[in-house]
Each structure stands twice: as C-alpha cells, then as structure tokens.
Scaffold this motif. Structure first.
Motif, PDB file in Angstrom:
ATOM      1  N   SER A  85      41.021 -12.230 -39.201  1.00  0.00           N
ATOM      2  CA  SER A  85      39.737 -11.735 -38.736  1.00  0.00           C
ATOM      3  C   SER A  85      39.021 -10.842 -39.738  1.00  0.00           C
ATOM      4  CB  SER A  85      39.910 -10.982 -37.417  1.00  0.00           C
ATOM      5  OG  SER A  85      40.723  -9.837 -37.594  1.00  0.00           O
ATOM      6  N   ARG A 128      32.965 -17.119 -34.492  1.00  0.00           N
ATOM      7  CA  ARG A 128      34.395 -16.841 -34.553  1.00  0.00           C
ATOM      8  C   ARG A 128      34.855 -16.139 -33.296  1.00  0.00           C
ATOM      9  NH1 ARG A 128      35.005 -13.799 -40.038  1.00  0.00           N
ATOM     10  NH2 ARG A 128      37.219 -14.021 -39.480  1.00  0.00           N
ATOM     11  N   ASP A 129      36.100 -16.406 -32.934  1.00  0.00           N
ATOM     12  CA  ASP A 129      36.773 -15.740 -31.836  1.00  0.00           C
ATOM     13  C   ASP A 129      38.010 -15.100 -32.439  1.00  0.00           C
ATOM     14  OD1 ASP A 129      38.264 -14.936 -29.635  1.00  0.00           O
ATOM     15  OD2 ASP A 129      37.697 -16.667 -28.425  1.00  0.00           O
ATOM     16  N   ASN A 130      37.913 -13.836 -32.759  1.00  0.00           N
ATOM     17  CA  ASN A 130      39.006 -13.169 -33.465  1.00  0.00           C
ATOM     18  C   ASN A 130      40.267 -13.057 -32.620  1.00  0.00           C
ATOM     19  OD1 ASN A 130      37.574 -12.776 -35.886  1.00  0.00           O
ATOM     20  ND2 ASN A 130      36.599 -10.923 -35.070  1.00  0.00           N
ATOM     21  N   GLY A 139      29.421  -9.672 -39.143  1.00  0.00           N
ATOM     22  CA  GLY A 139      29.395 -11.039 -38.650  1.00  0.00           C
ATOM     23  C   GLY A 139      28.199 -11.827 -39.149  1.00  0.00           C
ATOM     24  N   VAL A 177      37.776 -19.950 -35.998  1.00  0.00           N
ATOM     25  CA  VAL A 177      36.382 -20.037 -36.397  1.00  0.00           C
ATOM     26  C   VAL A 177      35.877 -21.416 -36.015  1.00  0.00           C
ATOM     27  CG1 VAL A 177      34.755 -19.978 -38.317  1.00  0.00           C
ATOM     28  CG2 VAL A 177      36.638 -18.354 -38.239  1.00  0.00           C
ATOM     29  N   SER A 227      33.301 -10.940 -41.549  1.00  0.00           N
ATOM     30  CA  SER A 227      34.094 -10.273 -40.532  1.00  0.00           C
ATOM     31  C   SER A 227      33.205  -9.438 -39.621  1.00  0.00           C
ATOM     32  CB  SER A 227      35.155  -9.391 -41.181  1.00  0.00           C
ATOM     33  OG  SER A 227      34.545  -8.270 -41.813  1.00  0.00           O
ATOM     34  N   LYS A 278      38.787 -19.133 -46.564  1.00  0.00           N
ATOM     35  CA  LYS A 278      38.222 -17.806 -46.597  1.00  0.00           C
ATOM     36  C   LYS A 278      37.357 -17.640 -47.835  1.00  0.00           C
ATOM     37  CE  LYS A 278      41.938 -15.190 -48.894  1.00  0.00           C
ATOM     38  NZ  LYS A 278      41.084 -14.577 -49.941  1.00  0.00           N
ATOM     39  N   THR A 337      41.764 -22.896 -37.473  1.00  0.00           N
ATOM     40  CA  THR A 337      42.739 -21.926 -36.994  1.00  0.00           C
ATOM     41  C   THR A 337      43.803 -21.646 -38.044  1.00  0.00           C
ATOM     42  OG1 THR A 337      44.183 -23.600 -35.987  1.00  0.00           O
ATOM     43  CG2 THR A 337      42.435 -22.669 -34.609  1.00  0.00           C
ATOM     44  N   ASN A 351      41.957 -16.131 -33.227  1.00  0.00           N
ATOM     45  CA  ASN A 351      42.170 -16.430 -34.642  1.00  0.00           C
ATOM     46  C   ASN A 351      41.534 -17.763 -35.025  1.00  0.00           C
ATOM     47  OD1 ASN A 351      43.215 -14.899 -36.754  1.00  0.00           O
ATOM     48  ND2 ASN A 351      45.127 -16.062 -36.857  1.00  0.00           N
TER      49      ASN A 351
END
Length: 117
Positions: free
Chosen positions: A30, A74-76, A58, A81, A53, A100, A23, A79
């Motif tokens: 995202s 991921r759950d954008n 994805g 992964v 992204s 990243k 997080t 925020n």
C-alpha cells in the motif's frame, strides 16, 4: 521475489467493460505507487495508468488514450489495485500488467484483454 498476479481479463465487444485486478501478498504494498501497463503484439510495454499511495494523496494519472474511459483505484485492506475499463476499443487489446513505480518487481504473467466484435 515478489509475485504479482493480474486477473480479470477476457474477451469483450467494443464499448464493453472489464475490471482488472492486481494483487500481491507483500506487506507494505500500500505504500507504493502502482502502475498498470499494457503490451500489444509487436509493441513495447507502456504504462497506461498509475495511482500513488494514500499517504501521497492517491493521485491518479492516465495516458491520453485511456483518459475518461479507464479508472484506477486501490483497496489497501485487500492489497489490491484495480483498473476499471469502460468503452473499450479494439486498440485496447493487449496483455495488461501491474507493477510498482520506480524499481520494478518481477513482472507477472499479465492478463489478456481482447476487444473484438
């Protein structure tokens, strides 16, 4: 500096499962490809999984040693992964980190995963 926070590690028996979370509060998280790394004692930090992204599709990639066992998602909205790790093996033991793609943020503390009977 952007702070990354990894969590979800622990001690698990071979064949067990863990779900790691990554997080950050940074706006725009995202839009980046996010990667999971691991570093075992005496070894370099190596990427094990990545997810691009949603705009980029994805797309998920995995190192051969974890294919079929690990799933990155991921759950954008949150925020966050995730790295779902199933069928864990002793050789998966390591500290797991996220970051990243491309230029890296400052590395977080990671989360320890220990697979042992």
């Amino acid at each position: 500096q952007v702070q990354l926070v990894e969590s979800g590690g622990g001690l698990v028996q071979p064949g067990g499962s863990l779900r790691l979370s990554c997080t950050t509060s940074r706006i725009g998280f995202s839009i980046y490809t996010i990667e999971w790394y691991r570093q075992a004692p005496g070894k370099q930090r190596d990427v094990v999984a990545s997810i691009s992204s949603v705009v980029s599709g994805g797309i998920r990639n995995y190192v051969d040693s974890v294919k079929g066992r690990f799933t990155i998602s991921r759950d954008n909205a949150k925020n966050t992964v995730y790295l779902q790790m199933n069928s864990l093996k002793p050789e998966d033991t390591a500290v797991y980190y996220c970051n990243k793609g491309g230029a890296k943020y400052q590395w977080g503390q990671g989360t320890q995963v220990t697979v042992s009977s």
